[in-house]
Design a protein around this motif. Structure first.
Motif, PDB file in Angstrom:
ATOM      1  N   GLN A  50      45.473  44.997  42.614  1.00 24.62           N
ATOM      2  CA  GLN A  50      44.833  43.730  42.244  1.00 24.62           C
ATOM      3  C   GLN A  50      43.843  43.229  43.288  1.00 24.62           C
ATOM      4  O   GLN A  50      42.873  42.546  42.942  1.00 24.62           O
ATOM      5  CB  GLN A  50      45.912  42.659  42.012  1.00 24.62           C
ATOM      6  N   ILE A  51      44.065  43.549  44.560  1.00 29.38           N
ATOM      7  CA  ILE A  51      43.182  43.018  45.606  1.00 29.38           C
ATOM      8  C   ILE A  51      42.433  44.124  46.344  1.00 29.38           C
ATOM      9  O   ILE A  51      41.877  43.885  47.413  1.00 29.38           O
ATOM     10  CB  ILE A  51      43.974  42.165  46.616  1.00 29.38           C
ATOM     11  N   VAL A  52      42.393  45.338  45.760  1.00 24.97           N
ATOM     12  CA  VAL A  52      41.729  46.456  46.440  1.00 24.97           C
ATOM     13  C   VAL A  52      40.243  46.169  46.644  1.00 24.97           C
ATOM     14  O   VAL A  52      39.648  46.590  47.655  1.00 24.97           O
ATOM     15  CB  VAL A  52      41.937  47.775  45.659  1.00 24.97           C
ATOM     16  N   THR A  53      39.626  45.454  45.709  1.00 24.94           N
ATOM     17  CA  THR A  53      38.200  45.130  45.845  1.00 24.94           C
ATOM     18  C   THR A  53      37.951  44.292  47.097  1.00 24.94           C
ATOM     19  O   THR A  53      37.009  44.555  47.865  1.00 24.94           O
ATOM     20  CB  THR A  53      37.701  44.368  44.606  1.00 24.94           C
ATOM     21  N   ASP A  54      38.800  43.298  47.323  1.00 31.07           N
ATOM     22  CA  ASP A  54      38.641  42.426  48.491  1.00 31.07           C
ATOM     23  C   ASP A  54      38.944  43.178  49.791  1.00 31.07           C
ATOM     24  O   ASP A  54      38.261  42.968  50.805  1.00 31.07           O
ATOM     25  CB  ASP A  54      39.577  41.223  48.359  1.00 31.07           C
ATOM     26  N   MET A  55      39.923  44.054  49.758  1.00 35.08           N
ATOM     27  CA  MET A  55      40.254  44.838  50.943  1.00 35.08           C
ATOM     28  C   MET A  55      39.134  45.831  51.258  1.00 35.08           C
ATOM     29  O   MET A  55      38.818  46.082  52.425  1.00 35.08           O
ATOM     30  CB  MET A  55      41.586  45.568  50.733  1.00 35.08           C
ATOM     31  N   ARG A  56      38.519  46.400  50.218  1.00 34.42           N
ATOM     32  CA  ARG A  56      37.410  47.343  50.420  1.00 34.42           C
ATOM     33  C   ARG A  56      36.223  46.650  51.082  1.00 34.42           C
ATOM     34  O   ARG A  56      35.593  47.199  51.992  1.00 34.42           O
ATOM     35  CB  ARG A  56      36.963  47.946  49.083  1.00 34.42           C
ATOM     36  N   LYS A  57      35.917  45.450  50.622  1.00 31.59           N
ATOM     37  CA  LYS A  57      34.785  44.712  51.202  1.00 31.59           C
ATOM     38  C   LYS A  57      35.013  44.410  52.675  1.00 31.59           C
ATOM     39  O   LYS A  57      34.082  44.455  53.494  1.00 31.59           O
ATOM     40  CB  LYS A  57      34.568  43.412  50.435  1.00 31.59           C
ATOM     41  N   ASP A  58      36.253  44.131  53.018  1.00 26.75           N
ATOM     42  CA  ASP A  58      36.582  43.745  54.387  1.00 26.75           C
ATOM     43  C   ASP A  58      36.724  44.955  55.307  1.00 26.75           C
ATOM     44  O   ASP A  58      36.254  44.953  56.450  1.00 26.75           O
ATOM     45  CB  ASP A  58      37.874  42.923  54.392  1.00 26.75           C
TER      46      ASP A  58
END
Length: 447
Positions: A50-58
């Protein structure tokens, strides 16, 4: 006359208190086991997805890394299923369950402390493993605490624990992600899991679910019965016909159920042209129904039998797959999703319910432990086959044809199982010696 009645009254009061205590203990253990599954399955990879997109950006990693981590998680699941089975037969199911949840909570807390994607991958792999090792001893624990007539509904509710974990995720994710604080989300679910672990450890000690000297002494006094429920007997289950059927069914469950879920959104959006809102609505319906389907069908299985409930679930699963093949238009994919949810979550509670009602002790742990391994292998093979057919034919539709065929085979195999709790399903039962508690279980089944 009144004086002679006093002992009877005292005995009745003690019996009533004992029953009340057992009911309370069963309720508490059911809640804890459901929370364990919610934490180990609902958090970890489901939260990561669910939060892989946010972790990828960071952190700056790509989808190749995501695929590698996912594959590693499946490998962790298989390894921990083996390890959990081995440990449960040696140190006890209670220790393995609580230890697995504690390890899960520790990994959840450690994960946001690092920026290394390698360490994050290792922690997620261990999290995938704890989902297997926490599930393996459930049959043993439920058999020790829950009455025979309630095991179906209890294991059905426990199997829906994943939905509750995902539901908690859906409540927490927007708040933390909107603040750009994905690390705080991991800390929160990790702290919650560790708190549940502490409560569970205290409860298990009070209920005697950790093996101790008293149990060892009791087992030694019943040496003949112990031979029938020992780990050695469990590993010989490959010679028992119904056990092999159960292992085959779990392989096909992984082969059919996991890819159905994994490729549903891509099939709806890329193959059938539905928009993201409709796909999200289908997934939302699956999640909400999953929160109640396991308990409802488990309750039904305690009345009509596990086999009949399994046949019902596979029938719903078959119709769900067929709708996506022959009539994936209009509102019918939503109907397919609803039918899938009604079948998917209960299946994962019905199989352990069958095992729990047919055999007890270490043999039950080994049998169910192997089912987790065959299910994992089936899931890996199913996902690979689905991807292969997509590349070969250009559509996911053909794998849903394969799923429909698999459900027919699963229904046929279910009808080949002996009635749960019957003499035909007893493990290692001899004329003079029976599995501890089995006589009582068979009596319940016959009644």
């Amino acid at each position: 006359m009144k004086q002679s009645e006093r002992p009877t009254t005292v005995v009745s009061e003690k019996t009533s208190d004992g029953r009340r205590s057992k009911v309370i203990a069963g309720f508490v253990v059911t809640v804890l086991l459901t929370s364990f599954v919610a934490a180990t399955y609902g958090f970890g990879f489901y939260l990561f997805a669910q939060i892989v997109t946010d972790m990828r950006k960071d952190l700056g990693f790509g989808y190749t890394v995501v695929g590698t981590i996912t594959a590693a998680g499946q490998l962790g699941f298989l390894l921990f299923a083996l390890l959990g089975t081995w440990l449960s037969t040696r140190i006890g199911g209670g220790q393995v369950v609580v230890g697995s949840v504690a390890l899960c909570g520790l990994c959840l807390v450690l994960l946001p402390m690092t920026n290394s994607i390698v360490l994050i991958g290792i922690l997620l792999t261990v999290l995938g493993g704890t989902a297997a090792s926490v599930y393996v001893p459930l049959v043993e624990l439920v058999g020790r605490v829950i009455d025979y007539r309630h095991r179906g509904k209890v294991l059905g509710l426990v199997s829906s624990g994943t939905s509750y974990g995902v539901f908690v995720n859906s409540l927490l994710v927007p708040t933390f992600v909107q603040q750009g604080n994905w690390r705080g989300l991991w800390y929160s679910v990790g702290a919650g899991t560790l708190m549940v672990t502490a409560v569970a450890a205290f409860t298990f000690v009070r209920l005697g679910l950790f093996r101790g000297e008293d149990e060892a002494t009791e087992r030694a006094m019943h040496d003949g019965a112990e031979r029938n429920t020992s780990a050695r007997a469990g590993w010989r289950m490959v010679l028992v016909r119904w056990v092999v059927i159960i292992w085959t069914m779990k392989f096909l469950n992984g082969f059919a159920c996991m890819p159905f879920q994994n490729y549903l959104s891509p099939y709806l959006r890329e193959g059938l042209g539905f928009n993201i809102d409709f796909a999200a609505q289908v997934w939302g319906a699956i999640g909400v129904i999953g929160m109640f389907a396991g308990f409802a069908v488990g309750w039904l299985s305690d009345r009509i039998g596990v086999r009949a409930s399994l046949v019902m679930c596979y029938t719903l699963f078959f119709i769900s797959a067929v709708l996506l093949v022959v009539a994936p238009v209009g509102f019918l994919p939503m109907v397919s999703g609803v039918l899938f949810a009604l079948a998917f979550y209960p299946i994962y509670g019905l199989v352990p319910a069958y095992v729990s009602k047919s055999v007890s002790g270490a043999a039950a742990t080994v049998i169910f432990g192997v089912t987790n391994i065959t299910q994992g292998v089936g899931g890996i093979l199913g996902n690979y086959t689905a991807g292969f057919l997509k590349n070969l034919t250009g559509s996911f539709m053909w794998y849903y044809v394969v799923i429909a065929v698999a459900t027919v085979i699963l229904g046929t195999l279910t009808l080949r199982l002996p009635r749960e709790g019957s003499p035909e399903s007893a493990i290692g039962k001899r004329k003079e010696t029976a599995v501890p508690g089995m006589a009582k279980d068979v009596a319940h089944a016959a009644g």
